[in-house]
Design an enzyme around this catalytic site. Structure first.
Site, mmCIF file in Angstrom:
data_model
loop_
_atom_site.group_PDB
_atom_site.id
_atom_site.type_symbol
_atom_site.label_atom_id
_atom_site.label_comp_id
_atom_site.label_asym_id
_atom_site.label_seq_id
_atom_site.Cartn_x
_atom_site.Cartn_y
_atom_site.Cartn_z
ATOM 1 N N LYS A 73 10.195 -27.353 1.845
ATOM 2 C CA LYS A 73 9.249 -28.194 1.137
ATOM 3 C C LYS A 73 9.730 -29.355 0.567
ATOM 4 O O LYS A 73 9.716 -29.350 -0.784
ATOM 5 C CB LYS A 73 8.755 -27.221 0.058
ATOM 6 C CG LYS A 73 7.366 -27.731 -0.707
ATOM 7 C CD LYS A 73 6.184 -27.868 -0.063
ATOM 8 C CE LYS A 73 4.940 -28.599 -0.546
ATOM 9 N NZ LYS A 73 3.986 -28.887 0.329
ATOM 10 N N ASP A 96 9.348 -14.623 4.079
ATOM 11 C CA ASP A 96 8.456 -13.587 3.612
ATOM 12 C C ASP A 96 7.159 -13.925 4.016
ATOM 13 O O ASP A 96 6.626 -12.880 4.649
ATOM 14 C CB ASP A 96 8.753 -13.331 2.074
ATOM 15 C CG ASP A 96 7.848 -11.898 1.845
ATOM 16 O OD1 ASP A 96 8.173 -10.840 2.524
ATOM 17 O OD2 ASP A 96 7.007 -12.169 0.637
ATOM 18 N N TYR A 98 14.240 -14.818 -5.010
ATOM 19 C CA TYR A 98 14.198 -13.613 -4.977
ATOM 20 C C TYR A 98 15.357 -13.216 -5.887
ATOM 21 O O TYR A 98 15.300 -12.184 -6.679
ATOM 22 C CB TYR A 98 14.532 -12.901 -3.591
ATOM 23 C CG TYR A 98 13.199 -12.651 -2.919
ATOM 24 C CD1 TYR A 98 12.217 -13.804 -2.713
ATOM 25 C CD2 TYR A 98 12.940 -11.345 -2.498
ATOM 26 C CE1 TYR A 98 11.051 -13.358 -1.799
ATOM 27 C CE2 TYR A 98 11.757 -11.210 -1.698
ATOM 28 C CZ TYR A 98 10.868 -12.235 -1.486
ATOM 29 O OH TYR A 98 9.910 -11.830 -0.830
ATOM 30 N N ASP A 156 4.951 -12.627 7.983
ATOM 31 C CA ASP A 156 3.765 -11.618 8.047
ATOM 32 C C ASP A 156 2.658 -12.432 8.871
ATOM 33 O O ASP A 156 2.187 -11.921 9.637
ATOM 34 C CB ASP A 156 3.267 -11.447 6.595
ATOM 35 C CG ASP A 156 3.836 -10.210 6.075
ATOM 36 O OD1 ASP A 156 4.949 -9.849 6.402
ATOM 37 O OD2 ASP A 156 3.136 -9.598 5.143
ATOM 38 N N ASP A 186 3.779 -25.519 4.334
ATOM 39 C CA ASP A 186 2.223 -25.771 4.279
ATOM 40 C C ASP A 186 1.914 -25.877 5.746
ATOM 41 O O ASP A 186 0.967 -25.353 6.510
ATOM 42 C CB ASP A 186 1.497 -26.497 3.337
ATOM 43 C CG ASP A 186 2.024 -28.072 3.169
ATOM 44 O OD1 ASP A 186 3.142 -28.254 3.795
ATOM 45 O OD2 ASP A 186 1.585 -28.767 2.570
#
Ligand code: IPM
Ligand code: MG
Length: 360
Positions: free
Chosen positions: A192, A248, A141, A252, A224
Site C-alpha cells: 500500500k 491473511d 500482528y 482467504d 486494494d
C-alpha cells in the site's frame, strides 16, 4: 535418520482431520519406508484446557526438537471470552514467532475435478495455480506498541503498529523469488505504497532483492487493486508476496477461488526449511465431531511437509496423486459435494490410504 514430527491437532475439527493425516503417515511408514516418529501435543484451546496455556511449554519444547510440525486447527466460541494472551490464536501466533517461521506459503490450486465448486465462472479459474507468500512473523500482528489506552478525555483508543525492518522484507522477498524460480517466474509484490511509509520501504527492498533474480519478472500492486484482480482475473498471478496482514486477507480470497478452503494446505518455514504445516481453514466448531470435515487440506499439508521439510518428494507426489485419484472416483466431503452425495471425514481418509496402496 529418524525424523521427528510433532502432531498438534488443536480444537474443533482439528482432532478429526489430524486422525486422518495420521492414517496416511502410518501407511507411509508401514508400506513406503518413511522413517519418522510422531508425537502429539496440545495447543490452542486444548492447550488451555490441559495446561492453562494456549502454547504449553512442553508443546513448544516438542516443536523445537522436531523436524516438522503438522497442525490441525484452533479456536472455538468457548474460548472467545478469555483474555487475549490465553486465547487459542495466541498459541499459534507464539509458535510461529518462537520458531521464526517467517515464510508462509499458501498455494491456491484449482483441482480440475472441482472446477464447478468455485464461486467464479469456470473459465476464469480453470487451471488456476497461484502461490501466496505471506510474511508471517512481523508487521501489524507483532508490532509494538499495541493495546487499548485511555485518552485524556476518558475515551478509549485502540492501537496497533505496522512495522517492517529491512531484513524482514529482504528475507521474505528472497523466499518468494526462490519459489518464483521454481514456477512461472512471475512475482507480484502487494503493498500500500501510495499511503504507507512502511510499504514504501517494503517496495524499495523488494526492488533491491530483485537485482539478484533477473530471471523473475517483478511487478507491484496496491492491495486494494490486488483484491479486485484476484476475483477479476486470478490467472494473471503466479506468485504473490505480501505482508502478514494483507496476506491473511488475500489468502482467504484466493482460497475461495478454488471452491473449497477445505482443499488448501499451507507451509510456514524458517530459514533452514523447518516447517509447520497446516490447512488454511479454521476449526469449524459448527461441524466439529460430526465426521463432516474435509481432511484433504491436512493430508495435502502433510504432502507439503514431505516435500519441504523431510526431503521426500516422491512420497509427497504419492500422497498428492492419491488425493487426485479419490477426486477422480467422485468421492466428496460435503463442502465440495455441491449438494450431491458426500462421504465423511474418516471415509475420505480411508479412501486416500486405499488409493496410495493401489498400484494402478
Ligand atoms: C490464518 C489465521 C490466523 C491469522 C489466526 C487464526 C490467528 O487467520 O492462519 O490465516 O490471522 O494468521
Ligand atoms: Mg487467516
Amino acid at each position: 535418520m529418524t525424523k521427528k514430527i510433532a502432531l498438534l491437532a488443536g480444537d474443533g475439527i482439528g482432532r478429526e482431520i489430524m486422525a486422518e493425516a495420521v492414517k496416511i503417515l502410518d501407511c507411509l511408514r508401514q508400506d513406503f519406508g518413511l522413517n519418522a516418529e510422531c508425537e502429539p501435543a496440545a495447543i490452542g484451546g486444548a492447550g488451555y484446557d490441559q495446561c492453562g496455556q494456549p502454547l504449553p511449554e512442553a508443546t513448544l519444547a516438542l516443536c523445537e526438537r522436531s523436524d516438522a510440525i503438522l497442525f490441525g486447527a484452533i479456536g472455538g466460541p468457548q474460548y472467545d471470552s478469555l483474555e487475549r494472551e490465553l486465547r487459542p490464536e495466541k498459541g499459534l501466533l507464539n509458535l510461529r514467532s518462537s520458531l521464526a517461521l517467517f515464510s508462509n506459503l499458501r498455494p491456491a490450486i484449482l483441482y480440475p475435478q472441482l472446477a464447478d465448486a468455485s464461486s467464479l465462472k469456470a473459465e476464469l479459474v480453470a487451471g488456476l495455480d497461484l502461490m501466496i507468500v505471506r510474511e508471517l512473523t512481523g508487521g501489524i500482528y507483532f508490532g509494538q506498541p499495541r493495546g487499548i489506552r485511555e485518552l485524556d478525555n476518558g475515551e478509549r483508543q485502540g492501537y496497533n503498529t505496522l512495522v517492517y525492518a529491512e531484513h524482514e522484507v529482504e528475507r521474505i522477498a528472497r523466499s518468494a523469488f526462490e519459489i518464483a524460480l521454481l514456477r512461472e517466474r512471475k512475482l507480484c509484490s502487494v503493498d500500500k505504497a501510495n499511503v504507507l511509509e512502511v510499504s514504501e520501504l517494503w517496495r524499495e527492498v523488494v526492488i533491491r532483492v530483485a537485482a539478484d533474480y533477473p530471471e523473475v519478472e517483478l511487478s507491484h500492486m496496491y492491495v486494494d487493486n490486488a483484491s479486485m484482480q484476484l476475483v477479476r482475473a486470478p490467472k494473471q498471478f503466479d506468485v504473490i508476496v505480501t505482508t502478514n496482514w494483507f496476506g491473511d486477507i488475500l489468502s482467504d480470497t484466493a482460497a475461495m477461488l478454488t471452491g473449497s478452503i477445505g482443499m488448501l494446505p499451507s507451509a510456514s518455514l524458517d530459514q533452514d526449511g523447518k516447517g509447520l504445516y497446516e490447512p488454511v481453514h479454521g476449526s469449524a466448531p459448527d461441524i466439529a465431531g460430526k465426521n463432516m470435515a474435509n481432511p484433504l487440506a491436512t493430508i495435502l499439508s502433510l504432502a507439503m511437509m514431505l516435500r519441504y521439510s523431510l526431503a521426500q518428494p516422491e512420497l509427497a507426489g504419492l500422497v498428492e496423486t492419491a488425493v487426485g485419484k479419490v477426486l477422480d472416483q467422485g468421492l466428496r466431503t460435503a463442502d465440495i459435494a455441491g449438494g450431491g452425495a458426500s462421504i465423511g471425514t474418516s471415509e475420505m481418509g480411508d479412501a486416500v490410504v486405499l488409493a496410495m496402496r493401489d498400484p494402478g
